[in-house]
Scaffold this motif. Structure first.
Motif, PDB file in Angstrom:
ATOM      1  N   GLY A  43       0.500  -1.097   0.326  1.00 18.71           N
ATOM      2  CA  GLY A  43       0.019  -0.120   0.198  1.00 18.71           C
ATOM      3  C   GLY A  43       0.593   1.558  -0.158  1.00 18.71           C
ATOM      4  N   LEU A  44       1.958   1.643   0.855  1.00 20.37           N
ATOM      5  CA  LEU A  44       2.739   1.985   1.052  1.00 20.37           C
ATOM      6  C   LEU A  44       3.299   2.392  -0.443  1.00 20.37           C
ATOM      7  N   LEU A  45       3.863   1.601  -1.551  1.00 25.68           N
ATOM      8  CA  LEU A  45       4.582   0.862  -2.688  1.00 25.68           C
ATOM      9  C   LEU A  45       3.806   2.467  -3.161  1.00 25.68           C
ATOM     10  N   GLN A  46       2.573   1.828  -3.298  1.00 21.84           N
ATOM     11  CA  GLN A  46       1.107   2.423  -4.308  1.00 21.84           C
ATOM     12  C   GLN A  46       1.441   3.558  -4.459  1.00 21.84           C
ATOM     13  N   PHE A  47       1.916   4.668  -2.394  1.00 25.17           N
ATOM     14  CA  PHE A  47       1.981   5.974  -2.573  1.00 25.17           C
ATOM     15  C   PHE A  47       2.971   6.681  -3.470  1.00 25.17           C
ATOM     16  N   ILE A  48       3.865   5.183  -3.202  1.00 28.00           N
ATOM     17  CA  ILE A  48       6.043   6.221  -3.449  1.00 28.00           C
ATOM     18  C   ILE A  48       5.602   5.621  -5.581  1.00 28.00           C
ATOM     19  N   SER A  49       4.897   4.899  -5.879  1.00 30.78           N
ATOM     20  CA  SER A  49       5.346   4.811  -7.213  1.00 30.78           C
ATOM     21  C   SER A  49       4.576   5.830  -8.091  1.00 30.78           C
ATOM     22  N   THR A  50       3.324   6.166  -6.722  1.00 32.18           N
ATOM     23  CA  THR A  50       2.516   7.229  -7.690  1.00 32.18           C
ATOM     24  C   THR A  50       3.969   8.844  -7.722  1.00 32.18           C
TER      25      THR A  50
END
Length: 118
Positions: free
Chosen positions: A68-75
């Motif tokens: 879930g945190l990686l979703q924000f980082i990738s965005t």
């Protein structure tokens, strides 16, 4: 002096405008597909691989939370990469197209390593 509708159509049919659209699509389409696949992976794993997503890594931090945190980082990374790409590949060509539309002449842009305009 504002450009006429005919001038807009002429610019739209120009090679420079076609190149600008090509460069934009060259970034947008693969990036969008990659992000949708990445997001779908997260959703599918959350729905169908609950045991894997529930694996605790550090304390109460599990795989699902990291994904879930990686979703924000990738965005944010995509936005950062796009701003760099746009500044290098799109903005100079867009400026040329704009100058052509407004003045009827384009100032030459710097050339990139791939042989196109920057």
């Amino acid at each position: 002096m504002p450009a006429s509708a005919e001038r807009y159509l002429e610019v739209q049919r120009s090679e420079e405008f076609a190149q600008l659209r090509h460069r934009l699509r060259r970034f947008i389409f693969p990036t969008t597909v990659a992000f949708i696949v990445w997001y779908a992976l997260y959703v599918l794993l959350s729905a169908y691989a609950r045991d894997f997503m529930a694996v605790k890594l550090i304390g109460n931090i599990n795989v699902a939370l990291i994904f879930g945190l990686l979703q924000f980082i990738s965005t944010f990374l995509i936005a950062w990469f796009y701003s760099r790409y746009a500044a290098k590949e799109l903005d100079p060509l867009a400026d040329d197209v704009y100058n052509t539309l407004e003045n009827g002449t384009a100032e030459p842009a710097a050339t990139t390593t791939d042989g196109g305009k920057a």
